[in-house]
Design an enzyme around this catalytic site. Structure first.
Site, mmCIF file in Angstrom:
data_model
loop_
_atom_site.group_PDB
_atom_site.id
_atom_site.type_symbol
_atom_site.label_atom_id
_atom_site.label_comp_id
_atom_site.label_asym_id
_atom_site.label_seq_id
_atom_site.Cartn_x
_atom_site.Cartn_y
_atom_site.Cartn_z
ATOM 1 N N LYS A 57 1.790 0.696 -0.526
ATOM 2 C CA LYS A 57 1.729 -0.696 -0.991
ATOM 3 C C LYS A 57 0.294 -1.179 -0.828
ATOM 4 O O LYS A 57 -0.242 -1.204 0.283
ATOM 5 C CB LYS A 57 2.694 -1.562 -0.188
ATOM 6 C CG LYS A 57 2.610 -3.034 -0.590
ATOM 7 C CD LYS A 57 3.700 -3.871 0.045
ATOM 8 C CE LYS A 57 3.518 -5.322 -0.321
ATOM 9 N NZ LYS A 57 4.532 -6.186 0.292
ATOM 10 N N LYS B 210 3.513 0.455 -5.114
ATOM 11 C CA LYS B 210 3.449 -0.956 -5.509
ATOM 12 C C LYS B 210 2.022 -1.471 -5.442
ATOM 13 O O LYS B 210 1.344 -1.189 -4.468
ATOM 14 C CB LYS B 210 4.329 -1.740 -4.534
ATOM 15 C CG LYS B 210 4.345 -3.220 -4.781
ATOM 16 C CD LYS B 210 5.254 -3.884 -3.792
ATOM 17 C CE LYS B 210 5.134 -5.370 -3.940
ATOM 18 N NZ LYS B 210 5.713 -6.075 -2.854
HETATM 19 C C1 PBG Z 1 5.932 -9.165 0.938
HETATM 20 C C2 PBG Z 1 6.221 -8.802 -0.462
HETATM 21 C C3 PBG Z 1 5.371 -9.096 -1.531
HETATM 22 C C4 PBG Z 1 6.006 -8.629 -2.689
HETATM 23 C C5 PBG Z 1 7.222 -8.074 -2.301
HETATM 24 N N1 PBG Z 1 7.328 -8.168 -0.906
HETATM 25 C C6 PBG Z 1 4.084 -9.826 -1.597
HETATM 26 C C7 PBG Z 1 3.070 -9.614 -0.572
HETATM 27 O O1 PBG Z 1 2.939 -8.533 0.002
HETATM 28 O O2 PBG Z 1 2.380 -10.588 -0.319
HETATM 29 C C8 PBG Z 1 5.421 -8.786 -4.048
HETATM 30 C C9 PBG Z 1 6.281 -8.564 -5.211
HETATM 31 C C10 PBG Z 1 5.738 -9.092 -6.489
HETATM 32 O O3 PBG Z 1 4.573 -9.505 -6.610
HETATM 33 O O4 PBG Z 1 6.528 -9.101 -7.441
HETATM 34 N N2 PBG Z 1 6.619 -8.568 1.941
#
Ligand code: PBG
Length: 326
Positions: A196, A249
């Site tokens: 991520k 991601k």
């Molecule tokens: C945070 C989380 C995020 C997303 C999913 N879980 C955002 C972040 O890390 O700030 C993002 C998903 C998206 O942008 O569609 N635990």
């Protein structure tokens, strides 16, 4: 010329027959934003077509989509500001509206996969995925893991099928696996947000949850988007620690990593077609600069071509309803 590649492209039936991959409802998980029951369904302005739903409206939505092929959902709670605190204590409250929703959705739709989110940000007054050291501002890894394990167990007790740690703390997959097993949930699977990246594509999601970090950014836990080898390190760790599915991601700008994972791992690979990717397509479509539905289809297909087994996408509903694609 005895070799003419264009011969294979001459007729629609040939193009269809020779198509190397395609997207179907069986590939898609739809993310949803859940409100407390007393609140009203509200649109997310930076994600046209997406809403925050109280349980009742979400159940209506699912009644509409399950019969046309929806296979799974990923649920994210929109926690009211007065319920957030520095220790994110609501995250493992078994009576929190998130847990109640999981139970009710499971009771009504036993064949629908429910994936959860395991990270502190929706519940943290500081908007970080981990606990923040009061003095130094550092994100505390091992202390955070204790909470993530509690969260995962409570979610499994509520009936979740797939636990989704999205926090990027070190060692959390192993700790969650152990916690779930000891609590009697050895059949509850883990989808690890394995690679991520610290991304600006998450902007609209943070609008939806009002979860933008109050101080600093997420770069001490989410990965540097310049790095590929580092993703392999995370992959090896999550595999060893017991992840059942590994996720990359964001999606579109990271399909090289999806392909790498598919080639290096025996685990199914997922990718998250995140909020900013959705927003860009919607905005350009609204301006009539691109054909949104066709770009959606091309985007989702590129995930499959890269090697994805599962795609989390806000386009799921549109895809299921678009007769052109089903
Ligand atoms: C945070 C989380 C995020 C997303 C999913 N879980 C955002 C972040 O890390 O700030 C993002 C998903 C998206 O942008 O569609 N635990």
């Amino acid at each position: 010329m005895n070799i003419r590649p264009r011969r294979n492209r001459m007729k629609p039936f040939l193009r269809d027959l020779l198509s190397e991959c395609s997207v179907s409802a069986n590939d898609l998980i739809s993310p949803y934003f859940l409100l407390p029951p007393h609140e009203k369904k509200s649109p997310i302005l930076s994600m046209p077509g997406q809403y925050r739903y109280p349980l009742k409206d979400l159940l209506d939505k699912l009644s509409e989509l399950v019969p046309i092929g929806l296979k799974g959902i990923a649920l994210f709670p929109c926690v009211p500001e007065d319920k957030k605190n520095v220790k994110a204590t609501e995250s493992y409250n078994p009576n929190h509206f998130y847990q109640i929703a999981i139970k009710e959705i499971k009771a009504k739709f036993p064949d629908l996969l429910i994936m959860t989110d395991v990270a502190l940000d929706p519940y943290s007054s500081q908007g970080h995925d981990g606990l923040v050291d009061e003095l130094t501002g550092e994100i505390l890894n091992d202390e955070t893991i204790e909470i993530l394990v509690k969260m995962s167990i409570v979610q499994a007790q509520s009936g979740a099928d797939l636990i989704g740690p999205s926090d990027m703390m070190d060692g959390r997959i192993g700790a969650i696996r152990k916690g779930l097993d000891l609590a009697g949930f050895s059949n509850t699977a883990i989808i690890s947000y394995c690679a991520k990246y610290a991304s600006h594509f998450y902007g609209p999601f943070r609008d939806a949850l009002d979860s933008t970090p109050k101080i600093g950014d997420k770069k001490t836990y989410q990965m540097n988007y310049s790095n590929r080898t580092e993703a392999f390190k995370e992959l090896v760790l999550d595999q060893t620690e017991g992840a059942d599915i590994v996720m990359v991601k964001p999606g579109i700008s990271y399909l090289d990593i999806v392909r790498d994972f598919k080639e290096r791992s025996q685990l199914p690979v997922a990718a998250y077609n995140v909020s900013g990717e959705y927003a860009m397509v919607k905005a350009a479509h609204e301006k009539k600069w691109i054909n949104g539905p066709m770009v959606m289809h091309e985007m989702l297909t590129s995930f499959k071509r890269a090697g994805c087994d599962i795609i989390l996408s806000y386009f799921t509903e549109e895809f299921l309803k678009d007769e052109f694609f089903v």
